[in-house]
Design a protein around this motif. Structure first.
Motif, PDB file in Angstrom:
ATOM      1  N   SER A 935       6.320   2.960   7.029  1.00 37.68           N
ATOM      2  CA  SER A 935       5.696   1.770   7.617  1.00 37.68           C
ATOM      3  C   SER A 935       6.675   0.610   7.696  1.00 37.68           C
ATOM      4  O   SER A 935       6.545  -0.270   8.548  1.00 37.68           O
ATOM      5  CB  SER A 935       4.472   1.358   6.789  1.00 37.68           C
ATOM      6  OG  SER A 935       3.441   2.328   6.937  1.00 37.68           O
ATOM      7  N   ASP A 936       7.658   0.598   6.810  1.00 42.78           N
ATOM      8  CA  ASP A 936       8.703  -0.422   6.844  1.00 42.78           C
ATOM      9  C   ASP A 936       9.937   0.184   6.196  1.00 42.78           C
ATOM     10  O   ASP A 936       9.857   1.201   5.479  1.00 42.78           O
ATOM     11  CB  ASP A 936       8.250  -1.678   6.100  1.00 42.78           C
ATOM     12  CG  ASP A 936       9.125  -2.901   6.428  1.00 42.78           C
ATOM     13  OD1 ASP A 936       9.988  -2.762   7.325  1.00 42.78           O
ATOM     14  OD2 ASP A 936       8.940  -3.952   5.797  1.00 42.78           O
ATOM     15  N   ALA A 964       4.928   0.178   0.772  1.00 41.47           N
ATOM     16  CA  ALA A 964       4.669  -0.640   1.970  1.00 41.47           C
ATOM     17  C   ALA A 964       3.657  -1.712   1.627  1.00 41.47           C
ATOM     18  O   ALA A 964       2.694  -1.481   0.881  1.00 41.47           O
ATOM     19  CB  ALA A 964       4.167   0.248   3.092  1.00 41.47           C
ATOM     20  N   LYS A 974      -0.302   3.344   9.848  1.00 39.44           N
ATOM     21  CA  LYS A 974       0.807   2.609   9.245  1.00 39.44           C
ATOM     22  C   LYS A 974       0.253   1.497   8.351  1.00 39.44           C
ATOM     23  O   LYS A 974      -0.810   0.927   8.636  1.00 39.44           O
ATOM     24  CB  LYS A 974       1.709   2.000  10.319  1.00 39.44           C
ATOM     25  CG  LYS A 974       2.566   3.007  11.057  1.00 39.44           C
ATOM     26  CD  LYS A 974       3.522   2.312  12.006  1.00 39.44           C
ATOM     27  CE  LYS A 974       4.439   3.314  12.720  1.00 39.44           C
ATOM     28  NZ  LYS A 974       5.378   2.640  13.640  1.00 39.44           N
ATOM     29  N   LEU A 976       0.789  -2.160   7.294  1.00 37.31           N
ATOM     30  CA  LEU A 976       1.510  -3.314   7.813  1.00 37.31           C
ATOM     31  C   LEU A 976       0.802  -4.613   7.400  1.00 37.31           C
ATOM     32  O   LEU A 976      -0.439  -4.644   7.271  1.00 37.31           O
ATOM     33  CB  LEU A 976       1.603  -3.235   9.335  1.00 37.31           C
ATOM     34  CG  LEU A 976       2.350  -2.018   9.889  1.00 37.31           C
ATOM     35  CD1 LEU A 976       2.100  -1.869  11.377  1.00 37.31           C
ATOM     36  CD2 LEU A 976       3.842  -2.142   9.605  1.00 37.31           C
ATOM     37  N   CYS A 988      -3.286  -2.594  13.662  1.00 32.47           N
ATOM     38  CA  CYS A 988      -2.048  -3.357  13.749  1.00 32.47           C
ATOM     39  C   CYS A 988      -1.895  -3.950  15.148  1.00 32.47           C
ATOM     40  O   CYS A 988      -2.696  -3.669  16.054  1.00 32.47           O
ATOM     41  CB  CYS A 988      -0.864  -2.480  13.413  1.00 32.47           C
ATOM     42  SG  CYS A 988      -0.610  -1.131  14.592  1.00 32.47           S
TER      43      CYS A 988
END
Length: 998
Positions: A935-936, A964, A974, A976, A988
């Motif tokens: 996700s990051d 994350a 994901k 976020l 998102c």
């Protein structure tokens, strides 16, 4: 998902396909076979291929007498790989399957049927018997044709070639008569491999070797005395005096050696006691050291005599004494070999009661290079009628041939002592002849010792019965006789043309095949063409009554007669030869039929199959313009079989080899490397494999083995093959699902695509070269492994894994998603066509699942052209760095999955420390977060802390795990920070935009 959060599952573009996960090949494959037959796919390919360069794989004819075995499947599937791949690479790949129809195996089956019914074969009309053989072959051709088709083998199945077709029989006869006319045909009397059970001569290729226990005997040959041999005596007294002077000292020395009472015996050793009555000489080698030995002490049961003297090779003397149960002996002196050649011996059966003078002749001692001191005594019993070395020595010294053995393996009825006794019985077991000879030798005092030995021995590959060498009148093709045919570009003899062809005109795959067949052709004897059987193409020639075989008028050579025979065979087949009045019909106006005998032997079936190049490649419309095949493909045993018979036949009749290339494969073994046999219960039947798994699984097994050596197959191996198939099928199913609804308008040009898509195109350009080169080199294992690795590693585990997010979650018309689908479309067209030669059923299914049609087929399409500009080595080098770094990240995350810290990689936001500045810049230039499916992700040049995860294969890269931050998007999953801050709850920014766009 909370109660307030909508269900977004219907907004995700999940794969859509009706292509089943389970193949169901055994049930579904027959429908595709029916479809291919209905749309006439093979003939349509021929129509479309006009103007293309032809590619002719000439089929080595299997024998029409039983169901297929796994070796047949390996052979035919390999051929199909080649035909299909050459066609899809732009050639006009023609394949005409064929069958060998004549010969002993079929005749043997019909005779068995007669015996079961109590019928006498010889009482049946010959033409009717031949018709029975023809009907038997027809039945098995139909059975085998359906079995081959079931394997997915494409070809001209509705019009195969058969050696028993009338035109084929006419051409075989015509090719034989070329030997008649060019001077290579002759009748000779020499020992040939003979089957007493089948009552016929056999070619070398019809012989196989099995362990056999034979009687072995050591036999005394007593000296007859010293006298100059006939060739030493001149025509005048002066010459006789010269000979006497030259040899007087040697004669005296030999007299001193053996003694005036001739008490020294020359000892021979043989594993064929039945040949002793046919002995005509004893051979020795001038380069072997011989000695005179005296027996001093013997065991109670020894057949040696105390005080007797024996002539033996020094290296073998100890073994002979042990066999004779001699407990003490002494070597008296050397035996000079120049003295041995002056010695005559007494035949060991001379003077035996009842011998009636049969063996009252002198037995000369002759020097021969074939004699060795590897085994035996150093002296070789020589029966010119029963061995090739013996025969050659007999020719050199004009030894008399004997005719003591009848076609059924019995001694001639009037042979003293042994008349009518069998060497080999009708059931293939040893007859009483060996034991009878041994007993007579013992009674004559000639038997020094006896025993038994287990050794490799020739057997018929049909009846499995032991063979003998037997002197018979046979018809031969002389392979060293200069030919009168005006086709001497590659030599004037069959052997010279064959050796030149092997070295200059033919590509051998593997190259070791060249060495194998070269040595065979270099050392082979003349070709025995005749067989004393009924089912075959007759030797269409006539011999003058009363003329000797070496006489110029012995054979009738007349073009008019030849043309009449050919015309009759074209109209009626070879049966015409056996009809009443045929001789008079074809000799009318040329010669008096009463002056000639009609030869009734049939041709060796290897001549039939060796002639196929003439009536298939040369004569058929779908043959080759130059009458030469691009490729012959068979097992390694055919270096002495079809490859060689075709080579010799064509060199005799057209001056060169009938093929440009020869490819060989090994045999099939069980999983333990054992030869398959019904008695061991380890046979693998192709029909059973097809019934359980489907033909494509069997074909995939062929593609996965190294066929150049022996290949193993069995239940566990097939399970592994099926697993590979399932993994490949899943890749193709994913492609189909991801391409649902794909339209031309979606396509993007390569320069509009992200780097990862451009990298896939680069890989495809590489693969295009590898696949085409591999198919051209017949490296099917290499082709499949390359494509399989690409599908499972580059695609499933890398590209598809990364791009699922964009494929499923991006907007339908987004450039990023269009790029993925464009590449998937490109992948689809290449993978499906590249794999079609190997897996024709499955790739047809994949093709029709996307492009349903009443008359289309993947097999009507060529491999797509792949632009060279897709190659991008700098990009590939960069992405090698990216993939290496990705492996470090995914390995670090896998540890966290294993210890339950995270459940999926999207829960991570790792920090990646990269020491190499170029690699760091490469990772920053791509979306490394998406590539690692996190996700990051943070990239830094800072030194990695001690707790960072590292891998030896990627030095300078360390990964520190971080979770994350944020909430999980309920659409793309994901995690976020912005999730929940958009118009659509629980998503998102990217997903909110897609939903808003929708």
């Amino acid at each position: 998902m909370s109660a307030e959060t909508p269900d977004y599952r219907d907004t995700v573009f999940l794969p859509q396909t009706e292509f089943p996960m389970r193949a169901g090949l055994p049930a579904r494959e027959p429908a595709w076979l029916d479809r291919w037959a209905r749309i006439g796919i093979y003939d349509r390919l021929r129509e479309r291929a006009g103007g293309r360069a032809p590619f002719i794989l000439h089929d080595g004819p299997p024998y029409a007498n039983g169901n297929l075995h796994i070796g047949h499947a390996l052979n035919k599937v390999l051929k199909d790989f080649i035909v299909r791949s050459q066609q899809m690479m732009g050639r006009d790949a023609r394949y005409v399957p064929g069958w060998d129809c004549h010969g002993l195996p079929i005749e043997w089956k019909i005779e068995e049927q007669y015996r079961q019914k109590g019928q006498d074969k010889d009482a049946v009309d010959l033409v009717e018997f031949r018709q029975e053989c023809r009907r038997f072959a027809d039945h098995w051709i139909d059975v085998q044709r359906e079995e081959f088709k079931r394997l997915g083998v494409t070809g001209k199945w509705d019009d195969p070639y058969l050696t028993m077709n009338y035109h084929a029989e006419a051409v075989i006869a015509a090719e034989f008569m070329k030997l008649l006319m060019n001077g290579s045909l002759y009748q000779g009397s020499k020992p040939v491999m003979w089957s007493p059970v089948e009552k016929t001569a056999l070619a070398e290729a019809e012989v196989e070797y099995h362990d056999h226990t034979s009687h072995t005997i050591w036999v005394r040959f007593k000296p007859m005395g010293l006298q100059p041999k006939a060739e030493w005596i001149g025509s005048s007294n002066e010459q006789q005096q010269t000979w006497k002077k030259n040899f007087e000292d040697k004669l005296r020395a030999l007299d001193d050696l053996i003694g005036s009472e001739a008490e020294a015996s020359v000892v021979i050793w043989t594993t064929t006691p039945w040949t002793i009555p046919q002995n005509r000489a004893v051979a020795f080698n001038r380069d072997i050291a011989y000695g005179l030995y005296e027996v001093r002490e013997i065991a109670d049961n020894s057949t040696a005599t105390k005080g007797e003297k024996l002539l033996l090779a020094d290296t073998l003397a100890e073994g002979v004494m042990q066999a004779a149960k001699v407990e003490n002996y002494v070597r008296l002196r050397d035996v000079p070999t120049d003295q041995l050649g002056m010695l005559y011996l007494v035949h060991p059966l001379r003077g035996v009661e009842g011998a009636d003078g049969e063996w009252d002749y002198r037995v000369p001692m002759l020097a021969g290079d074939h004699v060795t001191d590897d085994a035996g005594t150093g002296f070789v019993h020589t029966a010119p009628s029963h061995g090739d070395d013996d025969y050659q020595l007999g020719l050199l010294h004009k030894l008399q041939m004997t005719y003591n053995v009848e076609p059924d393996g019995t001694y001639r009825a009037d042979l003293p002592l042994f008349g009518g006794e069998a060497i080999i019985q009708p059931d293939g077991k040893d007859g009483p002849a060996n034991v009878s000879v041994i007993k007579q030798l013992a009674w004559a005092g000639a038997l020094l010792a006896k025993g038994k030995i287990k050794h490799s021995y020739p057997h018929s590959w049909r009846s499995k019965a032991p063979l003998i060498y037997r002197n018979t009148p046979q018809w031969f093709a002389a392979i060293d006789r200069p030919l009168v045919d005006g086709m001497g570009d590659y030599g004037d003899t069959i052997r010279a043309r064959a050796l030149t062809s092997i070295d200059r005109l033919v590509k051998w795959t593997p190259q070791t095949g060249r060495n194998r067949i070269h040595s065979m052709v270099e050392n082979r004897p003349d070709w025995v063409l005749s067989r004393q059987r009924a089912w075959g193409v007759p030797l269409t020639c006539f011999v003058k009554k009363g003329a000797k075989p070496d006489a110029g008028d012995f054979l009738l050579r007349d073009v008019r007669v030849n043309d009449r025979i050919i015309a009759a065979f074209e109209a009626e087949g070879a049966d015409a030869w056996y009809r009443d009045g045929f001789k008079a019909q074809v000799l009318e106006g040329v010669a008096d039929p009463d002056d000639y005998d009609q030869v009734m032997d049939v041709l060796d079936v290897w001549f039939d199959s060796g002639s196929t190049h003439a009536f298939v490649i040369r004569d058929r419309e779908d043959g080759s313009p130059d009458g030469i095949a691009d490729l012959y493909l068979e097992g390694t045993d055919q270096h002495r079989g079809w490859f060689q018979s075709s080579l010799l036949q064509a060199c005799a009749t057209r001056g060169r080899a009938p093929y440009k290339g020869v490819l060989t494969h090994g045999f099939t073994l069980d999983e333990k490397g054992m030869k398959m046999s019904k008695s061991l219960g380890n046979t693998i039947v192709p029909a059973e494999v097809v019934g359980q798994y489907g033909a494509d699984i069997l074909r995939l097994w062929v593609a996965q083995v190294d066929y150049s050596v022996d290949s193993r197959i069995g239940p566990e191996i097939l399970k592994g093959t099926a697993d590979s198939y399932r993994r490949l099928r899943n890749t193709l199913r994913f492609l189909l699902g991801g391409l649902a609804g794909f339209a031309e308008a979606e396509k993007l040009a390569p320069d509009e695509m992200p780097e990862l898509e451009q990298w896939v195109l680069h890989r495809l350009a590489q693969l295009d070269h590898v696949v085409r080169k591999g198919y051209d080199a017949y490296d099917f294992q290499g082709v499949f492994q390359t494509l399989f690795q690409f599908c499972t590693v580059d695609l499933s585990a890398f590209y598809f894994d990364i791009r699922k997010d964009r494929l499923y979650c991006d907007a339908a018309d987004s450039t990023r998603r269009r790029a993925v689908r464009t590449v998937m479309d490109i992948l689809y067209h290449r993978l499906v066509t590249w794999l079609a030669p190997i897996l024709p059923f499955t790739m047809e299914d994949v093709w029709l699942s996307r492009f349903p049609s009443e008359d289309d087929s993947v097999h009507l399409h060529d491999f797509p052209a792949t632009p060279a500009e897709w190659l991008n080595e700098p990009l590939a080098a960069k992405w090698d760095h990216v993939r290496r770094a990705r492996r470090v990240v995914t390995a670090a995350l896998e540890i966290k999955r294993s210890d339950k810290t995270i459940g999926a990689s999207l829960e991570a936001a790792p920090v990646v420390h990269v020491e190499d500045r170029d690699i760091l810049e490469a990772l920053k230039s791509v979306n490394f977060t998406d590539i690692c499916i996190t996700s990051d992700l943070s990239l830094t040049a800072d030194p990695a802390p001690n707790e960072a995860f590292r891998m030896a294969e990627a030095p300078g890269i360390g990964v520190v795990f971080e979770s994350a931050m944020g909430e999980k998007c309920q659409r793309c999953w994901k995690i976020l920070p912005d999730v929940g801050s958009h118009d659509h709850p629980g998503v998102c920014a990217r997903c909110d935009k897609v939903l808003g766009h929708g």
